[in-house]
Design a protein around this motif. Sequence first.
Motif, mmCIF file in Angstrom:
data_model
loop_
_atom_site.group_PDB
_atom_site.id
_atom_site.type_symbol
_atom_site.label_atom_id
_atom_site.label_comp_id
_atom_site.label_asym_id
_atom_site.label_seq_id
_atom_site.Cartn_x
_atom_site.Cartn_y
_atom_site.Cartn_z
ATOM 1 N N LEU A 63 47.167 -4.161 -4.173
ATOM 2 C CA LEU A 63 46.259 -3.273 -3.464
ATOM 3 C C LEU A 63 45.208 -2.722 -4.421
ATOM 4 O O LEU A 63 44.016 -2.771 -4.157
ATOM 5 N N LEU A 64 45.659 -2.203 -5.578
ATOM 6 C CA LEU A 64 44.728 -1.694 -6.584
ATOM 7 C C LEU A 64 44.340 -2.821 -7.530
ATOM 8 O O LEU A 64 45.158 -3.325 -8.280
ATOM 9 N N VAL A 65 43.064 -3.213 -7.478
ATOM 10 C CA VAL A 65 42.587 -4.296 -8.335
ATOM 11 C C VAL A 65 41.785 -3.741 -9.514
ATOM 12 O O VAL A 65 41.811 -4.292 -10.613
ATOM 13 N N ALA A 139 31.352 -6.839 -9.097
ATOM 14 C CA ALA A 139 31.990 -8.120 -8.810
ATOM 15 C C ALA A 139 33.144 -8.447 -9.755
ATOM 16 O O ALA A 139 33.775 -9.499 -9.616
ATOM 17 N N ILE A 140 33.412 -7.573 -10.722
ATOM 18 C CA ILE A 140 34.555 -7.744 -11.623
ATOM 19 C C ILE A 140 35.393 -6.472 -11.585
ATOM 20 O O ILE A 140 34.891 -5.364 -11.814
ATOM 21 N N GLY A 141 36.669 -6.637 -11.265
ATOM 22 C CA GLY A 141 37.586 -5.503 -11.230
ATOM 23 C C GLY A 141 38.438 -5.465 -12.492
ATOM 24 O O GLY A 141 38.952 -6.501 -12.930
ATOM 25 N N VAL A 142 38.592 -4.274 -13.071
ATOM 26 C CA VAL A 142 39.383 -4.101 -14.300
ATOM 27 C C VAL A 142 40.438 -3.027 -14.054
ATOM 28 O O VAL A 142 40.118 -1.916 -13.604
ATOM 29 N N ARG A 143 41.672 -3.351 -14.369
ATOM 30 C CA ARG A 143 42.771 -2.396 -14.216
ATOM 31 C C ARG A 143 43.565 -2.330 -15.512
ATOM 32 O O ARG A 143 44.071 -3.346 -15.991
ATOM 33 N N VAL A 144 43.663 -1.141 -16.096
ATOM 34 C CA VAL A 144 44.402 -0.917 -17.342
ATOM 35 C C VAL A 144 45.595 -0.030 -17.018
ATOM 36 O O VAL A 144 45.429 1.125 -16.598
ATOM 37 N N THR A 145 46.805 -0.556 -17.209
ATOM 38 C CA THR A 145 48.006 0.194 -16.842
ATOM 39 C C THR A 145 48.959 0.338 -18.024
ATOM 40 O O THR A 145 49.041 -0.524 -18.893
ATOM 41 N N ASN A 173 42.112 -3.948 -2.411
ATOM 42 C CA ASN A 173 42.264 -4.986 -1.398
ATOM 43 C C ASN A 173 42.794 -4.296 -0.145
ATOM 44 O O ASN A 173 43.921 -3.816 -0.130
ATOM 45 N N SER A 174 41.977 -4.235 0.888
ATOM 46 C CA SER A 174 42.374 -3.518 2.104
ATOM 47 C C SER A 174 43.373 -4.294 2.937
ATOM 48 O O SER A 174 43.987 -3.742 3.854
ATOM 49 N N PHE A 175 43.530 -5.597 2.639
ATOM 50 C CA PHE A 175 44.407 -6.478 3.418
ATOM 51 C C PHE A 175 44.080 -6.401 4.905
ATOM 52 O O PHE A 175 44.971 -6.327 5.757
ATOM 53 N N GLY A 176 42.785 -6.382 5.211
ATOM 54 C CA GLY A 176 42.354 -6.426 6.610
ATOM 55 C C GLY A 176 42.404 -5.105 7.345
ATOM 56 O O GLY A 176 42.287 -5.087 8.581
ATOM 57 N N ALA A 177 42.544 -3.997 6.621
ATOM 58 C CA ALA A 177 42.605 -2.694 7.284
ATOM 59 C C ALA A 177 41.259 -2.333 7.911
ATOM 60 O O ALA A 177 40.199 -2.706 7.401
ATOM 61 N N GLU A 178 41.318 -1.606 9.055
ATOM 62 C CA GLU A 178 40.075 -1.165 9.693
ATOM 63 C C GLU A 178 39.416 -0.032 8.919
ATOM 64 O O GLU A 178 38.192 0.123 8.947
ATOM 65 N N TYR A 204 39.365 -8.409 -3.642
ATOM 66 C CA TYR A 204 39.252 -7.017 -3.195
ATOM 67 C C TYR A 204 37.998 -6.881 -2.357
ATOM 68 O O TYR A 204 37.067 -7.692 -2.463
ATOM 69 N N ASP A 205 37.973 -5.873 -1.491
ATOM 70 C CA ASP A 205 36.849 -5.784 -0.567
ATOM 71 C C ASP A 205 36.314 -4.377 -0.337
ATOM 72 O O ASP A 205 35.262 -4.211 0.275
ATOM 73 N N VAL A 206 37.013 -3.334 -0.787
ATOM 74 C CA VAL A 206 36.520 -1.969 -0.597
ATOM 75 C C VAL A 206 36.516 -1.210 -1.927
ATOM 76 O O VAL A 206 37.290 -1.517 -2.840
ATOM 77 N N GLY A 207 35.625 -0.222 -2.000
ATOM 78 C CA GLY A 207 35.558 0.642 -3.172
ATOM 79 C C GLY A 207 35.638 2.095 -2.754
ATOM 80 O O GLY A 207 35.102 2.488 -1.708
ATOM 81 N N CYS A 208 36.313 2.904 -3.554
ATOM 82 C CA CYS A 208 36.454 4.340 -3.285
ATOM 83 C C CYS A 208 35.822 5.107 -4.438
ATOM 84 O O CYS A 208 36.365 5.125 -5.548
ATOM 85 N N SER A 209 34.686 5.742 -4.192
ATOM 86 C CA SER A 209 34.007 6.518 -5.228
ATOM 87 C C SER A 209 34.636 7.903 -5.303
ATOM 88 O O SER A 209 34.614 8.658 -4.324
ATOM 89 N N LEU A 210 35.194 8.245 -6.469
ATOM 90 C CA LEU A 210 35.984 9.471 -6.606
ATOM 91 C C LEU A 210 35.265 10.590 -7.341
ATOM 92 O O LEU A 210 35.870 11.621 -7.640
ATOM 93 N N ASP A 211 34.012 10.427 -7.637
ATOM 94 C CA ASP A 211 33.297 11.373 -8.495
ATOM 95 C C ASP A 211 33.419 12.803 -8.006
ATOM 96 O O ASP A 211 33.870 13.691 -8.725
ATOM 97 N N ALA A 212 33.012 13.079 -6.773
ATOM 98 C CA ALA A 212 33.038 14.442 -6.241
ATOM 99 C C ALA A 212 34.463 14.960 -6.105
ATOM 100 O O ALA A 212 34.753 16.120 -6.406
#
Length: 245
Positions: A63-65, A139-145, A173-178, A204-212
């Motif tokens: 889910l988290l890419v 277009a490039i997703g980076v995840r550091v865990t 990746n929303s996996f087809g979520a509305e 992946y297909d959606v982005g969540c901007s968390l700044d605010a």
Amino acid sequence: MAEINAAPNVTRRKVLIMRRIIAISVCLTLVSLQAMAQPIELATEKGTLEETFRESARISGSLLVGAQRAGSGETDVGIAAEIPEEWAGDTVCVRVVSVDGLYAASNPYRISTGWSGGAAQFPYPTAHHDFLAGRPDGAIGVRVTRSPCDAPEGEVALASWRGASGAPTLLLNSFGAEAVFAYVGGSATPVRCTSMGLPGQSAYDVGCSLDAALSQGDESSIEILRIVKGKAAPQHTIDLRLIRQ
């Protein structure tokens, strides 16, 4: 005569001890300098990146890419991440995925024991430089865990691709979520995630901007809620570690 003969022996022992002390000091200094020069090291068995490039797209199973700063930065390929001091001496996993699923890499990196926290550069000697450098923003997703690459997702550090310095953003990746929402730090008001609007969105297909949302407090626990066929899917928790200035 015995006292006279003993004097040179004492002197030789002192010289030998001093030489040993100097040798130890030099070794410690070299180790310290090496740690300072290479705070982040690629920790694969062969010392090279483990990468996969496909001719056809493959859908991501996560889910988290990506958890990274948005925007454009340097033209060349490069990865940085905001690594907490508590991660010193740990091994982290860096995953890099293209939005179309053609490129994927998952590699361990070792953080030096002397790490004091802050932004760190990760060496990335890719064999697919031209492909990665030519991708558009987002277009490039980076995840550091903070977890082995073959283990479930651990704490997540905020990354940066090609020097981007924009708003903290989750790539999912929303996996087809509305609809997809991110609840930051127990807030009752969610962030609505939006489509990336990029061609070939399979990894992946959606982005969540968390700044605010992140500016409202130091909480880093983020709950992801997906709406599938009009119903709430099981929530997913992301532990995003932030370095407050």
